[in-house]
Design a protein around this motif. Structure first.
Motif, short mmCIF file in Angstrom:
data_model
loop_
_atom_site.label_atom_id
_atom_site.label_comp_id
_atom_site.label_asym_id
_atom_site.label_seq_id
_atom_site.Cartn_x
_atom_site.Cartn_y
_atom_site.Cartn_z
N ASN A 184 0.78 -1.22 0.00
CA ASN A 184 0.00 0.00 0.00
C ASN A 184 0.83 1.29 0.00
O ASN A 184 0.33 2.34 0.41
CB ASN A 184 -0.98 -0.02 1.19
CG ASN A 184 -2.36 0.41 0.74
OD1 ASN A 184 -2.69 0.24 -0.44
ND2 ASN A 184 -3.12 0.99 1.65
N ILE A 185 2.08 1.19 -0.44
CA ILE A 185 2.92 2.40 -0.55
C ILE A 185 2.72 2.97 -1.96
O ILE A 185 2.73 2.23 -2.94
CB ILE A 185 4.41 2.07 -0.33
CG1 ILE A 185 4.61 1.42 1.03
CG2 ILE A 185 5.30 3.30 -0.50
CD1 ILE A 185 5.91 0.65 1.18
N GLN A 186 2.53 4.31 -2.03
CA GLN A 186 2.31 4.95 -3.34
C GLN A 186 3.66 5.18 -4.02
O GLN A 186 4.49 5.93 -3.54
CB GLN A 186 1.61 6.30 -3.10
CG GLN A 186 1.08 6.94 -4.36
CD GLN A 186 -0.34 6.48 -4.70
OE1 GLN A 186 -1.19 6.40 -3.83
NE2 GLN A 186 -0.58 6.17 -5.97
N HIS A 187 3.88 4.52 -5.18
CA HIS A 187 5.13 4.69 -5.92
C HIS A 187 4.97 5.60 -7.13
O HIS A 187 5.91 6.26 -7.56
CB HIS A 187 5.66 3.33 -6.40
CG HIS A 187 6.07 2.43 -5.28
ND1 HIS A 187 7.35 2.41 -4.78
CD2 HIS A 187 5.36 1.55 -4.55
CE1 HIS A 187 7.42 1.53 -3.80
NE2 HIS A 187 6.22 0.99 -3.64
N LEU A 188 3.78 5.58 -7.72
CA LEU A 188 3.52 6.36 -8.93
C LEU A 188 2.15 7.00 -8.75
O LEU A 188 1.30 6.46 -8.04
CB LEU A 188 3.46 5.43 -10.15
CG LEU A 188 4.74 4.66 -10.49
CD1 LEU A 188 4.42 3.42 -11.31
CD2 LEU A 188 5.72 5.56 -11.25
N ASN A 189 1.94 8.16 -9.43
CA ASN A 189 0.59 8.73 -9.30
C ASN A 189 -0.33 8.11 -10.35
O ASN A 189 0.12 7.42 -11.27
CB ASN A 189 0.62 10.26 -9.36
CG ASN A 189 1.11 10.78 -10.70
OD1 ASN A 189 0.76 10.25 -11.75
ND2 ASN A 189 1.92 11.83 -10.66
N SER A 190 -1.63 8.35 -10.21
CA SER A 190 -2.57 7.61 -11.06
C SER A 190 -2.43 8.02 -12.52
O SER A 190 -2.68 7.22 -13.42
CB SER A 190 -4.01 7.73 -10.56
OG SER A 190 -4.30 9.07 -10.35
N SER A 191 -2.01 9.26 -12.77
CA SER A 191 -1.81 9.66 -14.17
C SER A 191 -0.64 8.89 -14.78
O SER A 191 -0.71 8.44 -15.94
CB SER A 191 -1.58 11.18 -14.20
OG SER A 191 -0.84 11.53 -15.32
N GLN A 192 0.42 8.71 -14.02
CA GLN A 192 1.57 7.94 -14.54
C GLN A 192 1.19 6.48 -14.81
O GLN A 192 1.58 5.90 -15.81
CB GLN A 192 2.74 8.02 -13.55
CG GLN A 192 3.35 9.41 -13.49
CD GLN A 192 4.30 9.62 -12.32
OE1 GLN A 192 4.22 8.92 -11.31
NE2 GLN A 192 5.17 10.60 -12.44
N VAL A 193 0.40 5.92 -13.88
CA VAL A 193 -0.03 4.53 -14.06
C VAL A 193 -0.91 4.41 -15.30
O VAL A 193 -0.75 3.48 -16.11
CB VAL A 193 -0.78 4.04 -12.80
CG1 VAL A 193 -1.51 2.73 -13.07
CG2 VAL A 193 0.21 3.85 -11.66
N LYS A 194 -1.81 5.37 -15.49
CA LYS A 194 -2.67 5.35 -16.68
C LYS A 194 -1.79 5.35 -17.94
O LYS A 194 -2.01 4.58 -18.87
CB LYS A 194 -3.59 6.58 -16.67
CG LYS A 194 -4.47 6.68 -17.90
CD LYS A 194 -5.32 7.95 -17.88
CE LYS A 194 -4.54 9.15 -18.38
NZ LYS A 194 -5.35 10.38 -18.43
N ARG A 195 -0.78 6.20 -17.93
CA ARG A 195 0.06 6.33 -19.12
C ARG A 195 0.91 5.08 -19.36
O ARG A 195 1.07 4.65 -20.50
CB ARG A 195 0.95 7.57 -18.97
CG ARG A 195 0.10 8.81 -19.03
CD ARG A 195 0.83 10.08 -18.86
NE ARG A 195 0.03 11.13 -19.49
CZ ARG A 195 0.48 12.32 -19.78
NH1 ARG A 195 1.71 12.65 -19.48
NH2 ARG A 195 -0.29 13.20 -20.37
N ILE A 196 1.47 4.52 -18.29
CA ILE A 196 2.30 3.31 -18.46
C ILE A 196 1.43 2.15 -18.97
O ILE A 196 1.84 1.41 -19.87
CB ILE A 196 3.03 2.97 -17.14
CG1 ILE A 196 4.06 4.07 -16.83
CG2 ILE A 196 3.72 1.61 -17.24
CD1 ILE A 196 4.68 4.01 -15.45
#
Ligand code: DON
Length: 304
Positions: free
Chosen positions: A218-230
């Motif tokens: 549950n540690i945040q490594h990437l923001n949701s916009s980055q995850v969407k893009r990847i």
């Protein structure tokens, strides 16, 4: 309630019955020592349940799957600035294709073909104190597993036969899109490709891409916009000139490697990894592609 274990076993049994016409990658000689008979699948649900079959706990060279980790780390370090040096369009060409790179003035089509991953490696080299150590640390942190290591023999084997990647790196350098020395960037790149992981570790590591940037702990490594893009880049570019076919047959974002691994995921639902070393003509695992097609067809779980 789906019977996931039974589904994996059914897929495994059906693939064991068919003739495996794939070929082991031999252009990296060290990869050619693996048995063609290996077949493993590991499924991890977002809720934490795990299911596995066959050789899912055996480590193999993740090769191009590492390009997703390097992209994620570069996003973390420099954000959207990386888009100035690499595009996000499917190439429709093999992973090691070079002519587009020249036509498009040294800007690789996307970060998952070799030339794009070499630019990402260059970005990491410029932004990390101890690039190889820090990158391995990042992969270990995503996976929560400190046993993950580079395979020096495979990295060296690829260096000796890596003429195509030297050509790509030299072309990038000539266009001013490589800031560090060709030799240093490729040393990093060959090492990242040599990382050894098993199917379970890959489903752990890719959990962040199914869970809005948060890892298993549950540690945040990437923001949701980055995850969407990847995820979008994986869907459109993860299988090179077979990306359309993978979206058509499987319907998930994913990434393959010439070590025979494939990882794919359904956001908010699961991550799945397969390993079967023999490759089809496009360089993607022959049985892995079929395993994932069967999985999304049987479970009716895909993004479409
Ligand atoms: O650069 C190469 O050719 C390899 N280290 C990685 C290629 C790869 O895994 C392509 N994926 N299917």
């Amino acid at each position: 309630m789906q019977e996931y274990q039974a589904i994996l076993e059914e897929i495994h049994a059906s693939l064991k019955r068919i003739e495996n016409t794939g070929e082991i990658a031999s252009y990296i000689p060290e990869l050619a020592t693996i048995s063609k008979e290996k077949l493993g699948i590991h499924l991890q649900l977002i809720t934490g349940e795990n299911y596995a079959v066959g050789d899912a706990a055996e480590k193999f060279s993740i090769q191009s799957i590492s390009k997703v980790f390097s992209l994620a780390m570069a996003f973390q370090l420099v954000g959207n600035n990386l888009l100035e040096r690499v595009d996000v369009e499917p190439s429709g060409n093999p992973f090691n294709h070079l002519s587009l790179l020249e036509l498009e003035n040294g800007i690789p089509r996307n970060p998952l073909i070799n030339s794009g991953a070499i630019v990402i490696a260059d970005i990491l080299l410029s932004n990390l104190k101890n690039p190889k150590e820090d990158f391995l640390g990042f992969v270990r942190k995503l996976t929560h597993d400190d046993t993950i290591t580079y395979n020096q023999k495979i990295a060296e084997s690829e260096r000796i036969t890596g003429f195509n990647n030297y050509a790509a790196a030299n072309l990038l350098k000539a266009y001013g899109n490589l800031h560090n020395k060709v030799e240093d960037v490729l040393d990093f790149y060959f090492h990242q490709c040599s990382i050894m992981m098993d199917c379970k570790q890959l489903t752990n590591a890719f959990f962040v891409f199914a869970n809005k940037g948060k890892c298993l702990k549950n540690i945040q490594h990437l923001n949701s916009s980055q995850v969407k893009r990847i995820n979008a880049i994986m869907l459109t570019c993860g299988f090179y000139d077979e990306a359309g076919e993978f979206a058509f047959e499987v319907g998930l974002p994913g990434k393959s490697g010439v070590g025979g691994g494939i990882v794919a995921l359904l956001p908010h639902c699961f991550t799945i990894a397969t390993w079967a070393p023999a490759l089809n003509q496009k360089g993607n695992s022959y049985l892995g592609m079929q395993a994932l097609e069967q999985f999304t067809t049987k479970t009716k779980l895909s993004i479409f």
